[in-house]
Design an enzyme around this catalytic site. Structure first.
Site, mmCIF file in Angstrom:
data_model
loop_
_atom_site.group_PDB
_atom_site.id
_atom_site.type_symbol
_atom_site.label_atom_id
_atom_site.label_comp_id
_atom_site.label_asym_id
_atom_site.label_seq_id
_atom_site.Cartn_x
_atom_site.Cartn_y
_atom_site.Cartn_z
ATOM 1 N N GLY A 65 0.838 -1.200 0.000
ATOM 2 C CA GLY A 65 0.000 0.000 0.000
ATOM 3 C C GLY A 65 0.870 1.246 0.000
ATOM 4 O O GLY A 65 2.107 1.160 0.014
ATOM 5 N N PHE A 66 0.229 2.386 0.020
ATOM 6 C CA PHE A 66 0.956 3.657 -0.045
ATOM 7 C C PHE A 66 1.910 3.812 1.149
ATOM 8 O O PHE A 66 3.132 3.941 0.968
ATOM 9 C CB PHE A 66 -0.094 4.780 -0.140
ATOM 10 C CG PHE A 66 0.343 6.103 0.386
ATOM 11 C CD1 PHE A 66 1.494 6.720 -0.096
ATOM 12 C CD2 PHE A 66 -0.413 6.747 1.361
ATOM 13 C CE1 PHE A 66 1.878 7.961 0.400
ATOM 14 C CE2 PHE A 66 -0.028 7.982 1.843
ATOM 15 C CZ PHE A 66 1.123 8.583 1.371
ATOM 16 N N ILE A 67 1.403 3.748 2.367
ATOM 17 C CA ILE A 67 2.278 3.957 3.534
ATOM 18 C C ILE A 67 3.216 2.759 3.719
ATOM 19 O O ILE A 67 4.410 2.909 3.973
ATOM 20 C CB ILE A 67 1.454 4.203 4.816
ATOM 21 C CG1 ILE A 67 0.527 5.406 4.625
ATOM 22 C CG2 ILE A 67 2.378 4.423 6.024
ATOM 23 C CD1 ILE A 67 -0.470 5.642 5.747
ATOM 24 N N ASP A 70 0.433 -8.744 1.116
ATOM 25 C CA ASP A 70 -0.578 -7.798 0.643
ATOM 26 C C ASP A 70 -1.501 -8.534 -0.322
ATOM 27 O O ASP A 70 -1.035 -9.335 -1.129
ATOM 28 C CB ASP A 70 0.103 -6.616 -0.080
ATOM 29 C CG ASP A 70 -0.778 -5.383 -0.136
ATOM 30 O OD1 ASP A 70 -0.366 -4.340 0.405
ATOM 31 O OD2 ASP A 70 -1.888 -5.459 -0.703
ATOM 32 N N GLY A 105 -3.603 -1.962 -2.427
ATOM 33 C CA GLY A 105 -2.163 -1.839 -2.669
ATOM 34 C C GLY A 105 -1.870 -2.239 -4.112
ATOM 35 O O GLY A 105 -2.765 -2.719 -4.812
ATOM 36 N N TYR A 126 -16.060 1.814 9.507
ATOM 37 C CA TYR A 126 -14.596 1.880 9.532
ATOM 38 C C TYR A 126 -14.102 2.190 10.948
ATOM 39 O O TYR A 126 -13.259 1.480 11.499
ATOM 40 C CB TYR A 126 -14.128 2.957 8.537
ATOM 41 C CG TYR A 126 -12.630 3.049 8.399
ATOM 42 C CD1 TYR A 126 -11.866 1.905 8.187
ATOM 43 C CD2 TYR A 126 -11.985 4.268 8.474
ATOM 44 C CE1 TYR A 126 -10.482 1.993 8.058
ATOM 45 C CE2 TYR A 126 -10.607 4.367 8.341
ATOM 46 C CZ TYR A 126 -9.867 3.226 8.142
ATOM 47 O OH TYR A 126 -8.503 3.312 8.021
#
Ligand code: UDP
Length: 327
Positions: free
Chosen positions: A13-15, A34, A39, A152
């Site tokens: 993913g991004f982070i 992942d 991602g 969430y």
């Protein structure tokens, strides 16, 4: 001494991909699992030739695979989760189960093999609380269960309770980090995130889509500041059993953000106000303001955001400009 090996769930993913890069640079062996739902292989393409990097395509719901990986490592960063307001609203059941069951599976394995774990949670946890800035022991204020968005916060809240209970009752070394809006290169706007969306809209000369009246505020932290702090917290002897806010505390309204993106890109895009109902359906609840109290994380690791919003935006604009030039 053997090399430290680390598992990052959600590492494509991004982070997660930025964190993997940082740990590899520090000469760690990094395992990434992942499912590539949000991602992508592109995020980790530049890491794949590093002999210390191992990618496993799989889900955190697969307990056997998770156990096998956890057995091999001496540190876990648990980042895998359903992310983005759009994902949560479009797939409420899948998102809720992934976040709760998946985290339980990862925590179970961490306890079994006594591996310290850092779990990322979210500023969404504070919900509609209007007592700013948000401190870690503050109240959480949610809207109706009929509104999928709150699924969430509920699922990440369950993760926090689980991690704390594992810590108290089973002695698990667990740190919880509530991330406030994080931005940087490789973040995609596909799942709703505002900064990559505005930047790409401005670069294309399209209108910037501000949802609602644009007076809602957020604070945007730059990903390098965030991964630095994650690494410090994960190895701090006094962090276990605690929750920390992490992000920037430079607050900006979304309307002002749109103006800033226009200015920094040199675009003359119109600002198009779009009703929430049109994007997320009827009865959508947004948070009016969001700003963290960063005193707890400052006290333990001396954290202070280094990269300003303006600098973050410049770097993101640069990233997307190069990307579109390369096409
Ligand atoms: N937002 C917007 N235009 C977009 C995407 C998002 O105005 O194209 C708004 C969104 O309604 C929210 C803020 O920007 O008020 C931040 O949204 P994001 O999805 O990035 O994060 P979150 O809502 O989780 O803070």
């Amino acid at each position: 001494m053997p090399k430290k090996s680390i598992l990052i769930t959600g590492g494509a993913g991004f982070i997660g991909s930025h964190l993997a890069e940082k740990l590899l640079k520090a000469d760690k062996e990094v395992f990434v699992i992942d499912d590539l739902s949000t991602g992508s292989l592109k995020n980790i393409a530049h890491l794949k030739n590093d002999k210390n990097f191992h990618f496993i395509k799989g889900t955190i719901l697969d307990a056997r695979t998770i156990e096998k990986l956890v057995k091999k490592v001496n540190q876990i960063y648990h980042l895998a989760a359903a992310v983005g307001v759009k994902t949560i609203i479009d797939k409420p059941l899948e998102s809720f189960l992934l976040n709760t069951r998946g985290t339980e599976i990862v925590l179970d394995a961490a306890v079994k093999y006594k591996v310290p774990i850092l779990i990322t949670s979210t500023s969404e946890i504070y919900g509609k609380n209007d007592n700013l800035p948000f401190a870690e022991d503050g109240d959480r204020v949610y809207g109706s269960a009929y509104h999928a968005r709150w699924g969430y916060a509920m699922s990440k809240g369950a993760d926090e309770f689980l991690a704390l209970a594992y810590h108290r009752e089973k002695g698990l070394n667990a740190v919880i980090v509530r991330l406030f809006n994080v931005v940087g290169p490789r973040q995609t706007g596909v799942y709703g995130m505002v900064v990559p969306r505005f930047v790409q809209q401005a670069l294309a000369g399209d209108p910037l889509t501000v949802y609602g009246d644009g007076y809602q505020t957020r604070c945007f932290g730059y990903v390098d500041d965030i991964t630095d702090a994650l690494v410090k917290l994960a190895s701090h002897s006094k962090a276990s059993g605690h929750i920390f806010n992490l992000g920037s505390d430079e607050e900006i309204s979304i309307k002002e953000l749109a103006r800033k993106v226009n200015k920094l890109t040199g675009a003359k895009s119109k600002i198009a106000f779009v009703p929430y109902a049109k994007v997320y359906g009827q009865g959508f609840d947004d948070m009016a303001r969001r700003r963290p109290d960063l005193s707890k994380i400052k006290k333990i690791i001396g954290y202070a955001p280094k990269i300003t919003l303006e600098e973050s935006l410049k770097r993101i604009i640069d990233y997307y400009s190069k990307l579109s030039n390369a096409k």
